[in-house]
Scaffold this motif. Sequence first.
Motif, short mmCIF file in Angstrom:
data_model
loop_
_atom_site.label_atom_id
_atom_site.label_comp_id
_atom_site.label_asym_id
_atom_site.label_seq_id
_atom_site.Cartn_x
_atom_site.Cartn_y
_atom_site.Cartn_z
N ILE A 1 -6.54 1.53 -11.08
CA ILE A 1 -5.13 1.80 -10.76
C ILE A 1 -4.71 3.13 -11.36
O ILE A 1 -4.14 3.99 -10.68
N LYS A 2 -5.07 3.32 -12.63
CA LYS A 2 -4.62 4.54 -13.30
C LYS A 2 -5.27 5.79 -12.74
O LYS A 2 -4.70 6.87 -12.78
N SER A 3 -6.50 5.66 -12.20
CA SER A 3 -7.11 6.87 -11.65
C SER A 3 -6.81 7.00 -10.15
O SER A 3 -7.42 7.81 -9.47
N GLY A 4 -5.87 6.20 -9.66
CA GLY A 4 -5.39 6.38 -8.28
C GLY A 4 -6.40 6.01 -7.22
O GLY A 4 -6.35 6.53 -6.11
N GLN A 5 -7.34 5.11 -7.52
CA GLN A 5 -8.34 4.75 -6.52
C GLN A 5 -7.85 3.67 -5.55
O GLN A 5 -8.40 3.52 -4.47
N VAL A 6 -6.85 2.90 -5.98
CA VAL A 6 -6.37 1.83 -5.11
C VAL A 6 -4.88 2.03 -4.83
O VAL A 6 -4.18 2.71 -5.57
N THR A 7 -4.43 1.40 -3.75
CA THR A 7 -3.05 1.60 -3.35
C THR A 7 -2.20 0.36 -3.65
O THR A 7 -2.71 -0.76 -3.70
N ASP A 8 -0.93 0.61 -3.85
CA ASP A 8 0.04 -0.43 -4.16
C ASP A 8 0.33 -1.23 -2.88
O ASP A 8 0.57 -0.65 -1.83
N VAL A 9 0.26 -2.57 -2.96
CA VAL A 9 0.48 -3.36 -1.75
C VAL A 9 1.74 -4.23 -1.84
O VAL A 9 1.89 -5.19 -1.09
N ASN B 1 -7.64 5.44 6.63
CA ASN B 1 -6.75 4.54 7.36
C ASN B 1 -6.04 3.57 6.43
O ASN B 1 -6.10 2.36 6.62
N VAL B 2 -5.37 4.11 5.43
CA VAL B 2 -4.75 3.25 4.42
C VAL B 2 -3.75 2.29 5.06
O VAL B 2 -3.76 1.09 4.78
N GLU B 3 -2.91 2.80 5.96
CA GLU B 3 -1.88 1.94 6.56
C GLU B 3 -2.50 0.83 7.40
O GLU B 3 -2.10 -0.32 7.33
N LYS C 1 -3.94 -1.76 5.13
CA LYS C 1 -2.90 -2.61 4.56
C LYS C 1 -2.43 -3.66 5.58
O LYS C 1 -2.21 -4.82 5.25
N LYS C 2 -2.30 -3.21 6.84
CA LYS C 2 -1.86 -4.15 7.88
C LYS C 2 -2.85 -5.29 8.04
O LYS C 2 -2.47 -6.44 8.22
N PHE C 3 -4.14 -4.94 7.96
CA PHE C 3 -5.16 -5.98 8.14
C PHE C 3 -5.14 -6.99 6.99
O PHE C 3 -5.17 -8.20 7.22
N VAL C 4 -5.07 -6.51 5.74
CA VAL C 4 -5.09 -7.48 4.63
C VAL C 4 -3.83 -8.35 4.64
O VAL C 4 -3.87 -9.53 4.30
#
Lengths: 437, 319
Positions: free
Chosen positions: A124-132, A328-330, A333-336
């Motif tokens: 999280i701190k190194s920005g590898q994952v996105t906030d959901v 394809n972050v968006e 997110k839609k899929f999860v």
Amino acid sequence: MSSTSPLSTALTRRRLLTLSGGLAAAGALAACGGNTGREGATATSAGTGTGTGGSGPTLNSWYHQYGEKGTQQALEKFAADYKDAQVKVNWKPGDYDNTVVATLQTDGAPDIFEYGNGPTIDMIKSGQVTDVTDLFGDTKADFNKALIDRVTYQGKIWAIPQVLDAQLLIYRKSLLEKAGVQPPKSMDELVAAATKLTSGKVKGLFLGNDGGAGLMGGPMLRSAGLDLLTADGKIGFDDPKAAAALGALQKMYADKVLLLGAPNDWFAPDALTQGLAAMQFTGLWNLPDISKAIGDDFGVLPWPAMSGGKDNVTIGAYGACVTAKGKNVEAAKKFVKWLWIDQTDKQIEWATAYGFHVPARNSVADKADKLKSGQAAEAVKLIKEDGFAQSHMLWSPKCQTAFNDAMSRIVKDGAAPAAELAKVKTVVEAELKRLAS
Amino acid sequence: MSRAAAAGQLTSAARPPLGRRLRGRGDATLWFWVFVGPFFLGLLIFIYVPILWSIYLSFFEARNTVSPAPDQFVGLGNYRDMLGDPAFVDSLRTFAVFAAFIVPVTFALSLATAVLVARTAVAQAFFRSVFFLPTACSYVVAALIWKMSIFSGVPSGAANSVLALFGAETIPWLSVTNPPWYWLVIISARLWLQVGFYMILFIAGLQRINPTLYEAAAIDGAVGWAAFRSITLPLLRPTSVAVLLLLLINAFQAFDEFFNILSTFAGYPPYARPPLVYLFYTALGQGQDFGHGGAGAVILTGVIALVALAFGRLFRTAD
């Protein structure tokens, strides 16, 4: 020679990176060749399958190799039902956790990956994952609260819990009856029961081949009303009661009422089903195997409280995470959201059709037929009432190593718990300070 | 001689084209690079670059990244942390003691087997193969056999079954630290895996000793132990030094059998923890702390280099 080989840690990592890069390249090549919408059928044997129904962007999703039969096909089927993207299901055998952390630093990172109890604080701190957070909406309150808190950092949610797993105490009814022992409701009763149930080749309790040093630290602290870290991320074991709780575990080990050196460790039900121990702390996932082996000769209990403490069941979940640097972050997110929040039937199928888990949403768990009766229903009740997350988000691997070292010395070497916990405190304080900066 | 010199003058006078000269005489240079090049390239990419890179990373706060920003430079901070880390220092100390024990034991056992096998008149090839065979076994496989079948803690484990014949109690070999039975498990696995390999090195050394020396010594009355002490040992010296150095480096680099025998789902226990295992959890596990991992690796390399140098010095003076 002497100057090259010690650095083989670095070498291994480089190799790992290269390999994973190579795999990613191979994956990309496979994707080029298989744009027919029929790839799933051909690629499954290689551990990769694609949803056949989707159009739109291609999303790579990673899962560890589940032991249960049919799980991979289930995920591929779910992916095929999704219409807004082509979702590739990658089945990753081997050291999944470390493969993920290494690959997240490369361009080969998947769009979606599952991770035990959500992403690590360093991810999280190194920005590898996105906030959901925004995917949850009103459903946030429907998820198991302990789990949501576990994947929340600074008010944001970083993963969607896929399915809930629990660790609790399971006992052989017949063995307890024969010894005239009631199912233990408190720590004192548990210690007394374990002592009384130990006779000949049968031991009273099985907490793992290390005598519970690796597994029982957290549960013991919770029994005393404490924890590794408090809810707000402060040290939770700086209390004389902590030393007393760990002392109780130490005493059971010293009194030889714990089974040691079983052929399979605590996560398998063998010690209980083969009659090596009368009680075992183990995973809920073993319930089907246990009932197959010994019928209904078993009961489930929370890890019992000491005076002033809490009964507790350890819970955890694989969380669906979305990488922040993907193309394809968006769409990811839609899929999860679609799979792990909206599709409640699929969540029930995923949790109960192949293995034995509990859907992470309370309302969905209530609907699952397999969880409505018997010991399964009892376990679900315990999870709701006494569920505690395995560890806090800020409890970093370094904290865990220091704590494990201390637990091993306390349990096996008979070291003084207070002095050992003081050493852990120094390490944890430094880690918390680092993570706060 | 003079003809060769004349030929040399002739070629230099002719000055063949550059490509021809680069390929070397009889294309020797070309073939050298064809054969050596790929390996050299592999060595460069997979060994030297990572070594230099990890030394570079050891000066940075490099968490979850192998390309830290310049402002994450911490100088010798990581080295200070690692040397102040009681767990790391403790593992270095443990393995200094381990080396002091395992090196002479492996040395003596392999030398003894080599001498015995070399002296055997019957079925020498058989005995040689039997002792060498374990070398071909994977460390991981051997470790799992040791852990799960020979030294399994249940009464049905091989070692416990033998103990039961003598009426002894079941011992959970890997679950107790007092007495430290785990050392028995690890050391027996290690000896089984390694003795055969060093035995072969010693046999090669023994075969280079001229048998007439033994005959001459026998005439002078030196047989058996006396011959071993005054002929075999001194003449084996080059092999012995090489074996000792290899053993020493190996002892500090212990990883495979330790990791596979003692690690559990929760990690590795704080005892018998090789420095490399500790660094593995620091740098390569979920910690992904390459700065401290790199610093630890450099420190470990330094320790090995120092011990090896001291060792070489010792041998030279003993000469």
